[in-house]
Design a protein around this motif. Structure first.
Motif, mmCIF file in Angstrom:
data_model
loop_
_atom_site.group_PDB
_atom_site.id
_atom_site.type_symbol
_atom_site.label_atom_id
_atom_site.label_comp_id
_atom_site.label_asym_id
_atom_site.label_seq_id
_atom_site.Cartn_x
_atom_site.Cartn_y
_atom_site.Cartn_z
ATOM 1 N N TYR A 53 1.928 7.325 16.722
ATOM 2 C CA TYR A 53 3.172 7.725 16.098
ATOM 3 C C TYR A 53 3.459 9.197 16.401
ATOM 4 C CZ TYR A 53 2.368 3.640 13.079
ATOM 5 O OH TYR A 53 2.137 2.381 12.596
ATOM 6 N N MET A 57 0.824 -1.205 0.000
ATOM 7 C CA MET A 57 0.000 0.000 0.000
ATOM 8 C C MET A 57 0.860 1.259 0.000
ATOM 9 S SD MET A 57 -3.199 -0.827 2.544
ATOM 10 C CE MET A 57 -2.185 -1.245 3.970
ATOM 11 N N MET A 89 7.188 5.162 17.710
ATOM 12 C CA MET A 89 5.899 4.500 17.609
ATOM 13 C C MET A 89 5.624 3.764 18.915
ATOM 14 S SD MET A 89 4.595 1.519 15.001
ATOM 15 C CE MET A 89 5.713 0.265 15.620
ATOM 16 N N LEU A 108 7.617 14.590 6.831
ATOM 17 C CA LEU A 108 7.578 14.171 8.224
ATOM 18 C C LEU A 108 8.741 13.239 8.549
ATOM 19 C CD1 LEU A 108 4.636 15.158 7.689
ATOM 20 C CD2 LEU A 108 3.895 13.399 9.299
ATOM 21 N N PHE A 149 10.028 10.488 11.134
ATOM 22 C CA PHE A 149 9.528 9.569 12.160
ATOM 23 C C PHE A 149 10.379 9.677 13.428
ATOM 24 C CE2 PHE A 149 7.731 5.932 14.079
ATOM 25 C CZ PHE A 149 8.775 5.173 14.605
ATOM 26 N N ASN A 168 -3.686 -1.473 10.488
ATOM 27 C CA ASN A 168 -2.385 -1.093 9.932
ATOM 28 C C ASN A 168 -2.573 -0.339 8.630
ATOM 29 O OD1 ASN A 168 0.336 -1.200 10.640
ATOM 30 N ND2 ASN A 168 0.761 -2.711 9.082
ATOM 31 N N SER A 169 -3.508 0.579 8.658
ATOM 32 C CA SER A 169 -3.830 1.305 7.432
ATOM 33 C C SER A 169 -3.566 2.788 7.631
ATOM 34 C CB SER A 169 -5.277 1.022 7.046
ATOM 35 O OG SER A 169 -6.145 1.394 8.105
ATOM 36 N N LYS A 170 -4.551 3.574 7.329
ATOM 37 C CA LYS A 170 -4.327 5.010 7.347
ATOM 38 C C LYS A 170 -4.123 5.518 8.767
ATOM 39 C CE LYS A 170 -9.130 6.520 7.802
ATOM 40 N NZ LYS A 170 -10.195 7.339 7.194
ATOM 41 N N LEU A 171 -3.426 6.626 8.853
ATOM 42 C CA LEU A 171 -3.239 7.302 10.124
ATOM 43 C C LEU A 171 -4.102 8.549 10.178
ATOM 44 C CD1 LEU A 171 0.631 7.126 10.657
ATOM 45 C CD2 LEU A 171 -1.131 5.551 11.458
ATOM 46 N N LEU A 187 -5.801 12.227 4.725
ATOM 47 C CA LEU A 187 -5.581 11.187 3.732
ATOM 48 C C LEU A 187 -6.469 11.428 2.519
ATOM 49 C CD1 LEU A 187 -4.165 8.455 3.103
ATOM 50 C CD2 LEU A 187 -6.216 7.327 4.007
ATOM 51 N N LEU A 200 3.878 16.335 15.269
ATOM 52 C CA LEU A 200 2.578 15.772 14.918
ATOM 53 C C LEU A 200 2.419 14.387 15.530
ATOM 54 C CD1 LEU A 200 2.900 16.804 11.239
ATOM 55 C CD2 LEU A 200 0.836 17.309 12.506
ATOM 56 N N ASP A 235 -3.281 5.109 14.509
ATOM 57 C CA ASP A 235 -4.061 4.083 13.831
ATOM 58 C C ASP A 235 -5.249 3.805 14.741
ATOM 59 O OD1 ASP A 235 -3.306 0.687 12.676
ATOM 60 O OD2 ASP A 235 -5.165 1.821 12.752
ATOM 61 N N PHE A 248 7.266 8.741 5.501
ATOM 62 C CA PHE A 248 6.783 9.745 4.562
ATOM 63 C C PHE A 248 7.887 10.242 3.642
ATOM 64 C CE2 PHE A 248 2.465 10.828 5.908
ATOM 65 C CZ PHE A 248 2.391 10.125 7.091
ATOM 66 N N PHE A 277 -4.304 12.203 11.999
ATOM 67 C CA PHE A 277 -3.333 13.101 12.603
ATOM 68 C C PHE A 277 -3.978 14.206 13.411
ATOM 69 C CE2 PHE A 277 0.820 11.909 11.040
ATOM 70 C CZ PHE A 277 0.518 11.076 9.991
ATOM 71 N N TYR A 286 -1.368 11.886 1.119
ATOM 72 C CA TYR A 286 -1.951 12.815 2.079
ATOM 73 C C TYR A 286 -1.850 14.242 1.538
ATOM 74 C CZ TYR A 286 -1.712 9.252 5.837
ATOM 75 O OH TYR A 286 -1.860 8.131 6.620
ATOM 76 N N SER A 329 -3.554 19.970 9.617
ATOM 77 C CA SER A 329 -2.921 18.677 9.771
ATOM 78 C C SER A 329 -2.982 17.895 8.459
ATOM 79 C CB SER A 329 -3.603 17.895 10.887
ATOM 80 O OG SER A 329 -2.881 16.724 11.154
ATOM 81 N N LEU A 330 -2.498 16.693 8.498
ATOM 82 C CA LEU A 330 -2.523 15.843 7.312
ATOM 83 C C LEU A 330 -3.885 15.180 7.168
ATOM 84 C CD1 LEU A 330 0.600 15.988 8.058
ATOM 85 C CD2 LEU A 330 0.785 13.868 6.764
ATOM 86 N N PHE A 345 0.170 5.539 0.392
ATOM 87 C CA PHE A 345 -0.839 6.499 0.825
ATOM 88 C C PHE A 345 -0.485 7.891 0.317
ATOM 89 C CE2 PHE A 345 -2.753 3.565 3.829
ATOM 90 C CZ PHE A 345 -1.701 2.739 4.183
ATOM 91 N N TYR A 365 4.031 1.883 4.571
ATOM 92 C CA TYR A 365 4.368 1.110 5.753
ATOM 93 C C TYR A 365 5.571 0.224 5.427
ATOM 94 C CZ TYR A 365 0.371 2.131 8.755
ATOM 95 O OH TYR A 365 -0.538 2.739 9.582
ATOM 96 N N GLN A 416 5.001 3.840 9.529
ATOM 97 C CA GLN A 416 4.660 4.547 8.300
ATOM 98 C C GLN A 416 5.660 5.678 8.080
ATOM 99 O OE1 GLN A 416 0.764 6.850 6.509
ATOM 100 N NE2 GLN A 416 0.437 4.892 7.481
ATOM 101 N N TYR A 430 5.803 12.308 14.936
ATOM 102 C CA TYR A 430 6.617 12.785 13.831
ATOM 103 C C TYR A 430 7.022 14.230 14.099
ATOM 104 C CZ TYR A 430 4.745 8.888 11.022
ATOM 105 O OH TYR A 430 4.383 7.650 10.543
#
Lengths: 113, 112
Positions: free
Chosen positions: B33, A31, B48, B43, B45, B97-100, A45, B88, B92, A104, B102, A35, A42-43, A33, A96, A102, B35
């Protein structure tokens, strides 16, 4: 961590035109993403891009405005179509990687005149 | 309403001082998370956290996740100008385990 390259890093575009942003990852990922970060915000998606299938868009974002390609497991593009000043934002891709983290890209800073 | 609330909105500290910033959710977080973002850039990291009560440190930065997994804090010891930026928190909240999602971010300035 993997290297995530985004191009262009910034651009200034005219209203009504389109811009395609590229995201390249140095490892294969399922995957990717995309944003958007509007000024002072903020961010948010835009969509999730899976290789071999249509991107999944979040509420408020449509394919006609933000078409996405995902031709392989290391690359994706996001196009911002028929731009208006409201599209001025930072656009970021993310993936990921191992450990469930995750990461960026450095982002594309878009200004629309 | 914002699903992740960050506080304070901004912070100015004198170099060498300690500081703590917070991230709060009304929902259980499956992953939290932190950042850091320099103005207009991507961003970076930091850390986590996934388990209730978990605490992680890296150099002078310590992050904690509460037992209920709804609140996290980030503590910086002996702040330096290099710590300045936007912090920031992303979470999740679906567990897939997909989009975050914020928070709006906290702008930190460190005065020399």
């Amino acid at each position: 961590s993997a290297v995530i390259s985004q191009k262009p890093s910034r651009d200034i575009c005219q209203r009504g035109t389109s811009l395609t942003i590229q995201c390249q990852v140095d490892s294969q990922v399922t995957m990717m993403f995309w944003y958007r970060q509007q000024p002072g915000q903020s961010l948010t998606l835009i969509a999730t891009a899976n290789q071999g299938s249509e991107a999944t868009y979040e509420s408020g974002f449509v394919i006609d405005k933000f078409p996405i390609s995902r031709p392989n497991l290391t690359f994706s593009t996001l196009t911002v179509s028929n731009m208006s000043p409201e599209d001025s934002s930072i656009y970021l891709c993310s993936v990921y990687l191992q450990g469930g983290i995750q990461y960026f890209g450095a982002g594309t800073r878009l200004s629309v005149l | 309403s914002q699903e992740l609330e960050q506080s304070p909105q901004s912070l100015i500290v004198q170099e060498g001082k300690n500081l703590t910033i917070n991230c709060t959710s009304s929902k259980t977080l499956y992953g939290l998370y932190w950042y850091k973002q320099k103005y207009g850039e991507g961003l970076i990291f930091l850390m986590m956290l996934q388990k209730g009560g978990e605490e992680k440190s890296h150099e002078k930065i310590t992050a904690k996740l509460d037992e209920k997994k709804q609140q996290s804090s980030l503590h910086i010891t002996a702040s330096q100008p290099s710590h300045a930026g936007i912090y920031l928190c992303g979470a999740d909240i679906s567990g897939a385990n997909s989009k975050l999602t914020f928070g709006k971010g906290i702008t930190l300035s460190v005065r020399p």
